[in-house]
Motif scaffolding. Structure first.
Motif, PDB file in Angstrom:
ATOM      1  N   VAL A  19      20.651 -50.248  71.276  1.00  0.00           N
ATOM      2  CA  VAL A  19      20.328 -51.380  72.159  1.00  0.00           C
ATOM      3  C   VAL A  19      18.975 -51.986  71.780  1.00  0.00           C
ATOM      4  N   LEU A  20      17.987 -51.145  71.578  1.00  0.00           N
ATOM      5  CA  LEU A  20      16.640 -51.640  71.286  1.00  0.00           C
ATOM      6  C   LEU A  20      16.610 -52.385  69.946  1.00  0.00           C
ATOM      7  N   THR A  21      17.427 -51.932  69.006  1.00  0.00           N
ATOM      8  CA  THR A  21      17.525 -52.618  67.712  1.00  0.00           C
ATOM      9  C   THR A  21      18.158 -53.996  67.892  1.00  0.00           C
ATOM     10  N   MET A  22      19.203 -54.058  68.694  1.00  0.00           N
ATOM     11  CA  MET A  22      19.836 -55.367  68.943  1.00  0.00           C
ATOM     12  C   MET A  22      18.859 -56.304  69.663  1.00  0.00           C
ATOM     13  N   MET A  23      18.094 -55.758  70.593  1.00  0.00           N
ATOM     14  CA  MET A  23      17.091 -56.593  71.281  1.00  0.00           C
ATOM     15  C   MET A  23      16.091 -57.145  70.276  1.00  0.00           C
ATOM     16  N   ALA A  24      15.601 -56.278  69.398  1.00  0.00           N
ATOM     17  CA  ALA A  24      14.604 -56.712  68.411  1.00  0.00           C
ATOM     18  C   ALA A  24      15.180 -57.799  67.509  1.00  0.00           C
ATOM     19  N   LEU A  25      16.424 -57.630  67.114  1.00  0.00           N
ATOM     20  CA  LEU A  25      17.042 -58.625  66.227  1.00  0.00           C
ATOM     21  C   LEU A  25      17.218 -59.963  66.940  1.00  0.00           C
ATOM     22  N   ARG A  26      17.675 -59.898  68.178  1.00  0.00           N
ATOM     23  CA  ARG A  26      17.872 -61.141  68.944  1.00  0.00           C
ATOM     24  C   ARG A  26      16.543 -61.869  69.132  1.00  0.00           C
ATOM     25  N   LEU A  27      15.504 -61.105  69.440  1.00  0.00           N
ATOM     26  CA  LEU A  27      14.194 -61.695  69.709  1.00  0.00           C
ATOM     27  C   LEU A  27      13.532 -62.195  68.419  1.00  0.00           C
ATOM     28  N   ALA A  28      13.742 -61.467  67.337  1.00  0.00           N
ATOM     29  CA  ALA A  28      13.180 -61.904  66.052  1.00  0.00           C
ATOM     30  C   ALA A  28      13.792 -63.243  65.642  1.00  0.00           C
ATOM     31  N   LYS A  29      15.074 -63.357  65.900  1.00  0.00           N
ATOM     32  CA  LYS A  29      15.791 -64.602  65.599  1.00  0.00           C
ATOM     33  C   LYS A  29      15.207 -65.744  66.441  1.00  0.00           C
ATOM     34  N   ALA A  30      15.026 -65.476  67.738  1.00  0.00           N
ATOM     35  CA  ALA A  30      14.501 -66.504  68.640  1.00  0.00           C
ATOM     36  C   ALA A  30      13.077 -66.888  68.262  1.00  0.00           C
TER      37      ALA A  30
ATOM     38  N   VAL B 210       9.710 -58.448  65.300  1.00  0.00           N
ATOM     39  CA  VAL B 210       9.408 -59.483  66.302  1.00  0.00           C
ATOM     40  C   VAL B 210       7.922 -59.857  66.301  1.00  0.00           C
ATOM     41  N   ARG B 211       7.098 -59.024  65.714  1.00  0.00           N
ATOM     42  CA  ARG B 211       5.655 -59.288  65.602  1.00  0.00           C
ATOM     43  C   ARG B 211       4.994 -59.491  66.973  1.00  0.00           C
ATOM     44  N   ILE B 212       5.375 -58.672  67.921  1.00  0.00           N
ATOM     45  CA  ILE B 212       4.684 -58.614  69.221  1.00  0.00           C
ATOM     46  C   ILE B 212       4.092 -57.212  69.328  1.00  0.00           C
ATOM     47  N   PRO B 213       2.828 -57.091  69.734  1.00  0.00           N
ATOM     48  CA  PRO B 213       2.247 -55.746  69.855  1.00  0.00           C
ATOM     49  C   PRO B 213       2.991 -54.912  70.900  1.00  0.00           C
ATOM     50  N   VAL B 214       3.220 -53.672  70.562  1.00  0.00           N
ATOM     51  CA  VAL B 214       3.967 -52.780  71.459  1.00  0.00           C
ATOM     52  C   VAL B 214       3.142 -51.536  71.734  1.00  0.00           C
ATOM     53  N   GLU B 215       3.134 -51.123  72.989  1.00  0.00           N
ATOM     54  CA  GLU B 215       2.559 -49.829  73.334  1.00  0.00           C
ATOM     55  C   GLU B 215       3.644 -48.981  73.963  1.00  0.00           C
ATOM     56  N   VAL B 216       3.660 -47.723  73.609  1.00  0.00           N
ATOM     57  CA  VAL B 216       4.667 -46.818  74.175  1.00  0.00           C
ATOM     58  C   VAL B 216       3.940 -45.789  75.012  1.00  0.00           C
ATOM     59  N   GLU B 217       4.333 -45.710  76.266  1.00  0.00           N
ATOM     60  CA  GLU B 217       3.592 -44.886  77.223  1.00  0.00           C
ATOM     61  C   GLU B 217       4.499 -43.830  77.836  1.00  0.00           C
TER      62      GLU B 217
ATOM     63  N   LEU C 285       9.422 -44.961  70.889  1.00  0.00           N
ATOM     64  CA  LEU C 285       8.573 -44.954  69.688  1.00  0.00           C
ATOM     65  C   LEU C 285       9.286 -45.591  68.499  1.00  0.00           C
ATOM     66  N   VAL C 286      10.575 -45.309  68.381  1.00  0.00           N
ATOM     67  CA  VAL C 286      11.335 -45.961  67.303  1.00  0.00           C
ATOM     68  C   VAL C 286      11.307 -47.477  67.523  1.00  0.00           C
ATOM     69  N   ALA C 287      11.479 -47.874  68.785  1.00  0.00           N
ATOM     70  CA  ALA C 287      11.483 -49.308  69.110  1.00  0.00           C
ATOM     71  C   ALA C 287      10.141 -49.957  68.786  1.00  0.00           C
ATOM     72  N   GLU C 288       9.059 -49.211  68.961  1.00  0.00           N
ATOM     73  CA  GLU C 288       7.742 -49.761  68.635  1.00  0.00           C
ATOM     74  C   GLU C 288       7.708 -50.210  67.169  1.00  0.00           C
ATOM     75  N   TYR C 289       8.240 -49.367  66.301  1.00  0.00           N
ATOM     76  CA  TYR C 289       8.249 -49.719  64.872  1.00  0.00           C
ATOM     77  C   TYR C 289       9.103 -50.947  64.627  1.00  0.00           C
ATOM     78  N   ILE C 290      10.272 -50.989  65.224  1.00  0.00           N
ATOM     79  CA  ILE C 290      11.190 -52.091  64.904  1.00  0.00           C
ATOM     80  C   ILE C 290      10.738 -53.398  65.554  1.00  0.00           C
ATOM     81  N   PHE C 291      10.222 -53.336  66.777  1.00  0.00           N
ATOM     82  CA  PHE C 291       9.738 -54.562  67.430  1.00  0.00           C
ATOM     83  C   PHE C 291       8.534 -55.127  66.689  1.00  0.00           C
ATOM     84  N   GLU C 292       7.593 -54.277  66.340  1.00  0.00           N
ATOM     85  CA  GLU C 292       6.407 -54.803  65.653  1.00  0.00           C
ATOM     86  C   GLU C 292       6.795 -55.324  64.276  1.00  0.00           C
TER      87      GLU C 292
END
Ligand code: F6R
Length: 366
Positions: free
Chosen positions: A168-179, A76-83, A66-73
């Protein structure tokens, strides 16, 4: 083996500064403006071309999702669903090769999460694992992934696994946002530097342990607790409540603070402790008015506040301070006092903190 601590849980709470550092070591190079995850580099386009990210997990790992949902959206501006993995797998979910699934699991053995991964793979989705246990079933069943470097987590209640998952999820979001080009270079640098500071700030948050022990003594006999937070700290409220119920057996519920008025506010009276995450953020004023609503009904406020806060300090019955960081990283700090609060209450009630009744460390049954 408990390193001088009374319980594994306490040891693991206090290990967080070092394991968060272990988790970003060699991956986050703030000075050079680099964040790099081995398991991600070859699959960046899978994410940047994805229609949607679906996160599957259970329990505390689901809260990290759920935390990752906030940071990814946000970044990175990709829709996220947490299940919940257990719901997802039985729901005939709509999922295709255009979806990316992130599976989060400390143990890497959770049966429902594993089944959700297999289902997603059978529909052609790309599956990324965030696991702690090296060589675990989930780490093998996913296409790629990143390990958290939390080290062995012995206490049944998950603590350091949660904060390293968020790292880890924060680093992923940052790497992907950069890309993807969804973050400015200056913001990117700001996040990298802020993340690098987190271990020292967790260390600082841990210094409030004595104060939290005192607060725990005041509230240990309460029958119920409410936990409230907004935005990035809504999942932290859920996690705080889960931690309390699983090790102290006190009933606790987490809510987004704004949902109070849609029902839970009816529970509030002078018997009800309400833990409110009220740090300085975009939601600060709104949280302050939520606190006023609780006070007007005589609820007892235990607030997590930013260091130097004066407004909430005046209103709350007790405060637990955390250092200031950028909003997206606050869960890494606000979680700490809530872990300590549940730990001390459980110890004072004589509970078996490391092995609470009815719970197992890894849930390999469905
Ligand atoms: C709570 C807790 C559980 C686990 C859940 C998932 O403190 O430990 O809720 O988070 O059983 O376990 P993993 O992450 O191993 O898949």
């Amino acid at each position: 083996e408990k390193g001088g601590y009374d319980h594994f849980m306490l040891k693991e709470i206090f290990e967080q500064p070092s394991v968060i550092k272990d988790t970003y070591r060699g991956r986050l190079l703030a000075d050079q403006g680099i964040v790099r995850l081995g398991g991600l580099e070859n699959y960046i386009e899978k994410f940047t071309n994805a229609d949607r990210i679906i996160i599957v997990a259970c329990g505390t790992s689901w809260h990290a999702g759920l935390v990752a949902e906030y940071i990814f959206e946000d970044l990175v501006r990709i829709p996220v669903e947490v299940e919940y993995a257990s719901e997802f797998r039985y729901r005939n979910p709509i999922i295709s090769e255009k979806d990316v699934v992130i599976a989060i699991s400390q143990s890497g053995e959770t049966a429902d999460t594993l089944a959700a991964i297999k289902l997603a793979k059978s529909k052609g989705a790309f599956v990324y694992g965030v696991c702690n246990v090296v060589g675990s079933t989930i780490s093998r069943e996913t296409h790629t992934g990143t390990y958290t470097h939390a080290g062995p987590e012995i206490g049944v209640a998950s603590t350091k696994a949660f904060t390293t998952q968020i790292t880890v999820l924060t680093m992923m979001a940052l790497r992907l946002a950069k890309a993807k080009g969804t973050i400015s270079q200056s913001d990117f640098m700001l996040y990298l530097r802020a993340l690098e500071l987190i271990p020292n700030q967790v260390e600082e948050a841990l210094k409030t342990d004595d104060k939290i022990t005192e607060i725990s003594a005041v509230f240990k006999d309460a029958r119920n607790f409410l936990y409230l937070g907004r935005g990035y700290n809504f999942p932290v409220a859920l996690e705080g409540a889960l931690k309390l119920k699983e090790i102290s057996y006190i009933h606790a519920e987490g809510y987004p603070a704004a949902e109070m008025k849609h029902g839970p506010i009816a529970l509030i009276d002078e018997q009800m402790p309400v833990v409110v995450i009220a740090i300085k953020s975009d939601h600060y004023d709104k949280v302050v008015s939520n606190i006023q609503e609780i006070k007007a009904r005589k609820g007892k406020i235990i607030a997590v506040v930013s260091k130097g806060d004066t407004v909430v300090k005046e209103m709350a019955d007790y405060v637990m301070e955390v250092p200031h960081t950028t909003e997206a990283l606050t869960p890494l700090l606000t979680t700490i006092p809530l872990q300590l609060l549940s730990y001390h209450i459980a110890v004072m009630l004589g509970r078996n903190v490391d092995q609470p009744r009815n719970l197992a460390k890894s849930v390999t049954v469905e």
